[in-house]
Design an enzyme around this catalytic site. Structure first.
Site, PDB file in Angstrom:
ATOM      1  N   HIS A  13       0.859  -1.203   0.000  1.00 27.99           N
ATOM      2  CA  HIS A  13       0.000   0.000   0.000  1.00 27.99           C
ATOM      3  C   HIS A  13       0.881   1.235   0.000  1.00 27.99           C
ATOM      4  O   HIS A  13       1.455   1.601   1.025  1.00 27.99           O
ATOM      5  CB  HIS A  13      -0.904   0.013   1.236  1.00 27.99           C
ATOM      6  CG  HIS A  13      -1.814   1.210   1.345  1.00 27.99           C
ATOM      7  ND1 HIS A  13      -3.103   1.118   1.815  1.00 27.99           N
ATOM      8  CD2 HIS A  13      -1.627   2.521   1.064  1.00 27.99           C
ATOM      9  CE1 HIS A  13      -3.659   2.318   1.797  1.00 27.99           C
ATOM     10  NE2 HIS A  13      -2.788   3.192   1.364  1.00 27.99           N
ATOM     11  N   HIS A  15       1.385   5.431  -1.804  1.00 32.96           N
ATOM     12  CA  HIS A  15       0.969   6.538  -2.680  1.00 32.96           C
ATOM     13  C   HIS A  15       2.208   7.109  -3.346  1.00 32.96           C
ATOM     14  O   HIS A  15       3.099   7.608  -2.649  1.00 32.96           O
ATOM     15  CB  HIS A  15       0.266   7.631  -1.862  1.00 32.96           C
ATOM     16  CG  HIS A  15      -0.954   7.115  -1.162  1.00 32.96           C
ATOM     17  ND1 HIS A  15      -2.198   7.141  -1.732  1.00 32.96           N
ATOM     18  CD2 HIS A  15      -1.101   6.520   0.051  1.00 32.96           C
ATOM     19  CE1 HIS A  15      -3.074   6.588  -0.902  1.00 32.96           C
ATOM     20  NE2 HIS A  15      -2.434   6.204   0.200  1.00 32.96           N
ATOM     21  N   LYS A  98      -9.864  -0.388  -5.357  1.00 29.30           N
ATOM     22  CA  LYS A  98      -9.839   0.235  -4.040  1.00 29.30           C
ATOM     23  C   LYS A  98     -11.148   0.953  -3.746  1.00 29.30           C
ATOM     24  O   LYS A  98     -11.624   1.748  -4.554  1.00 29.30           O
ATOM     25  CB  LYS A  98      -8.689   1.255  -4.030  1.00 29.30           C
ATOM     26  CG  LYS A  98      -8.611   2.092  -2.785  1.00 29.30           C
ATOM     27  CD  LYS A  98      -7.909   1.373  -1.666  1.00 29.30           C
ATOM     28  CE  LYS A  98      -7.925   2.200  -0.407  1.00 29.30           C
ATOM     29  NZ  LYS A  98      -6.621   2.320   0.205  1.00 29.30           N
ATOM     30  N   HIS A 135     -10.310   1.467   2.232  1.00 30.58           N
ATOM     31  CA  HIS A 135     -10.071   2.473   3.262  1.00 30.58           C
ATOM     32  C   HIS A 135     -11.269   2.320   4.205  1.00 30.58           C
ATOM     33  O   HIS A 135     -12.367   2.774   3.890  1.00 30.58           O
ATOM     34  CB  HIS A 135      -9.976   3.893   2.695  1.00 30.58           C
ATOM     35  CG  HIS A 135      -9.735   4.899   3.779  1.00 30.58           C
ATOM     36  ND1 HIS A 135      -8.517   5.500   3.991  1.00 30.58           N
ATOM     37  CD2 HIS A 135     -10.548   5.367   4.757  1.00 30.58           C
ATOM     38  CE1 HIS A 135      -8.599   6.298   5.047  1.00 30.58           C
ATOM     39  NE2 HIS A 135      -9.823   6.235   5.530  1.00 30.58           N
ATOM     40  N   HIS A 173      -4.286  -0.306   6.185  1.00 29.86           N
ATOM     41  CA  HIS A 173      -3.809   0.556   7.276  1.00 29.86           C
ATOM     42  C   HIS A 173      -4.699   0.494   8.527  1.00 29.86           C
ATOM     43  O   HIS A 173      -5.287   1.478   8.939  1.00 29.86           O
ATOM     44  CB  HIS A 173      -3.610   1.998   6.816  1.00 29.86           C
ATOM     45  CG  HIS A 173      -4.733   2.656   6.049  1.00 29.86           C
ATOM     46  ND1 HIS A 173      -6.052   2.509   6.370  1.00 29.86           N
ATOM     47  CD2 HIS A 173      -4.702   3.478   4.971  1.00 29.86           C
ATOM     48  CE1 HIS A 173      -6.782   3.226   5.527  1.00 29.86           C
ATOM     49  NE2 HIS A 173      -5.992   3.813   4.671  1.00 29.86           N
ATOM     50  N   ASP A 246       1.490   2.807   3.427  1.00 33.52           N
ATOM     51  CA  ASP A 246       0.622   3.977   3.247  1.00 33.52           C
ATOM     52  C   ASP A 246       1.446   5.255   3.157  1.00 33.52           C
ATOM     53  O   ASP A 246       0.965   6.342   3.481  1.00 33.52           O
ATOM     54  CB  ASP A 246      -0.418   4.070   4.370  1.00 33.52           C
ATOM     55  CG  ASP A 246      -1.526   5.066   4.038  1.00 33.52           C
ATOM     56  OD1 ASP A 246      -1.733   5.367   2.855  1.00 33.52           O
ATOM     57  OD2 ASP A 246      -2.174   5.556   4.993  1.00 33.52           O
TER      58      ASP A 246
HETATM   59  N1  LIG Z   1      -3.456   7.902   4.783  1.00 35.31           N
HETATM   60  C1  LIG Z   1      -3.581   9.193   4.588  1.00 35.31           C
HETATM   61  O1  LIG Z   1      -3.707   9.940   5.568  1.00 35.31           O
HETATM   62  N2  LIG Z   1      -3.555   9.748   3.342  1.00 35.31           N
HETATM   63  C2  LIG Z   1      -3.531   9.050   2.092  1.00 35.31           C
HETATM   64  C3  LIG Z   1      -4.850   8.455   1.743  1.00 35.31           C
HETATM   65  C4  LIG Z   1      -5.216   7.209   2.517  1.00 35.31           C
HETATM   66  O2  LIG Z   1      -4.544   6.192   2.444  1.00 35.31           O
HETATM   67  O3  LIG Z   1      -6.236   7.224   3.231  1.00 35.31           O
HETATM   68  C5  LIG Z   1      -3.116  10.019   0.996  1.00 35.31           C
HETATM   69  O4  LIG Z   1      -3.369   9.737  -0.175  1.00 35.31           O
HETATM   70  O5  LIG Z   1      -2.521  11.050   1.311  1.00 35.31           O
HETATM   71 ZN   LIG Z   2      -3.209   5.151   1.670  1.00 36.28          ZN
HETATM   72 ZN   LIG Z   3      -6.645   5.203   3.254  1.00 35.17          ZN
END
Ligand SMILES: NC(=O)N[C@@H](CC(=O)O)C(=O)O
Ligand SMILES: [Zn+2]
Ligand SMILES: [Zn+2]
Length: 342
Positions: A13, A15, A98, A135, A173, A246
């Site tokens: 996971h 970003h 997702k 999520h 998460h 995450d």
């Molecule tokens: N975890 C977070 O606080 N932010 C994540 C999005 C997510 O995974 O919920 C993001 O894309 O910034």
């Molecule tokens: Zn995330």
């Molecule tokens: Zn998330």
């Protein structure tokens, strides 16, 4: 110097964002992980096979020469995602879809407003073996932000798990003892990822002695009791729990802001942060399974064959990193970690 060698890990996971951020995020992820499940919450989101394949190409352009890093792609479920979209994505090699409940987190405005809207898509995913990533938070104003994960599990997740008995589901998460217990007791095919920051911190770290925006993420850090339950789950050797950072890059000025963004940047030192947690728990011998074995096993993919080495060699994280024109503050900036990736 004490060293440990592990099968190479993957991040289930992450970003990576797009454009100028990719050089930073892809480089950091590829230094320690062989594969990563890339979240689709771009603006606009990655909603179908075509979006996913183009995004994958943009990511690939930033992989350092000779590095075997493989981005695994995910589509973003919206109220309009239908069975055909799922089948085409699956054919194109997309591994998962997702679910962002609309309004739950960063870039979730296009998310699903009612789970019933995606039941045909979930049916198609179950049929072709595409994973569902969640999520797991409800978004209604009457539910306290600290209770949103628990209520999601009770109201939504438990129903989806029963209605689609062979769908593979990852509760991403996780942040509470409730989530850990739910996943542990759930049927086969229900797993969870756990971040480094939810293992290292609780809400006191974020709120005592001043508000610390770099600890702010969603789902929000909970009380210490939940942190302990997550450490217990991650180090238990239960294959339902595996690594998902995450890691989310928000520029410094978007975090240190009157309305700061949610997300922690851990990709710079992720495996070292996890090593810290497992070491403190006296469970370093369980790190390899959590980081490198249970994830691929859950996804039905081969485990990596090569290895990484960590040395007990204390080092200080930088105070900030460059990301395009912006600065990025890594989690635990300026702090000392005991383990270093060799
Ligand atoms: N975890 C977070 O606080 N932010 C994540 C999005 C997510 O995974 O919920 C993001 O894309 O910034
Ligand atoms: Zn995330
Ligand atoms: Zn998330």
């Amino acid at each position: 110097m004490e060293q440990i060698t592990l099968r190479a890990p993957d991040d289930w996971h992450i970003h990576l964002r797009d454009g100028a951020a990719l050089e930073r995020t892809v480089g950091d992820a590829a230094r320690q992980f062989r594969r990563a499940i890339v979240m689709p919450n771009l603006v606009p989101p990655v909603v179908d096979a075509e979006d996913a394949l183009f995004y994958q190409l943009r990511i690939r352009e930033q992989i350092p020469e000779g590095n075997p890093f493989e981005p695994l792609m995910v589509i973003y479920l919206t109220d309009r995602t239908d069975a055909e979209t799922v089948r085409l994505a699956h054919k194109a090699g997309v591994v998962a879809a997702k679910l962002y409940p609309a309004g739950a987190t960063t870039n979730s405005d296009s998310g699903v407003t009612d789970i019933a809207n995606i039941y045909p898509a979930l049916e198609a995913m179950q049929a072709c073996g595409m994973k569902l990533l969640l999520h797991g938070e409800v978004t209604t104003a009457d539910i306290d932000i600290f209770d949103r994960e628990q209520v999601f599990i009770e109201k939504i997740l438990s129903r989806v798990v029963d209605d689609f008995p062979t769908l593979k589901i990852v509760l991403e998460h996780i942040t509470t003892a409730h989530a850990a217990e739910f996943v542990q007791k759930a049927r086969d095919g229900v797993g969870a990822t756990i971040t480094a920051h939810h293992l290292l911190y609780n809400r006191n770290h974020m709120l005592v002695g001043g508000i610390r925006p770099h600890y702010y993420c969603l789902p929000i850090l909970k009380r210490g009791y939940h942190q302990s339950a997550l450490i217990e789950a991650a180090t238990s050797g239960n294959p339902k729990f595996f690594l998902g950072t995450d890691s989310a890059p928000h520029a410094q000025n978007k975090k240190e802001n009157a309305c700061g963004c949610a997300g922690c940047y851990t990709a710079y030192s992720a495996i070292e942060l996890y090593a810290e947690v497992f070491d403190q728990a006296g469970k370093l011998d369980r790190l390899e399974a959590f980081a490198s074995e249970f994830g691929p096993d859950f996804y039905g993919l081969p485990r990596n064959e090569d290895t990484i080495t960590l040395a007990r060699d204390p080092w200080r994280l930088p105070e900030s990193l460059a990301m395009g024109e912006d600065r990025l503050i890594p989690l635990a900036a300026g702090e000392t970690l005991n383990w270093r990736l060799v």
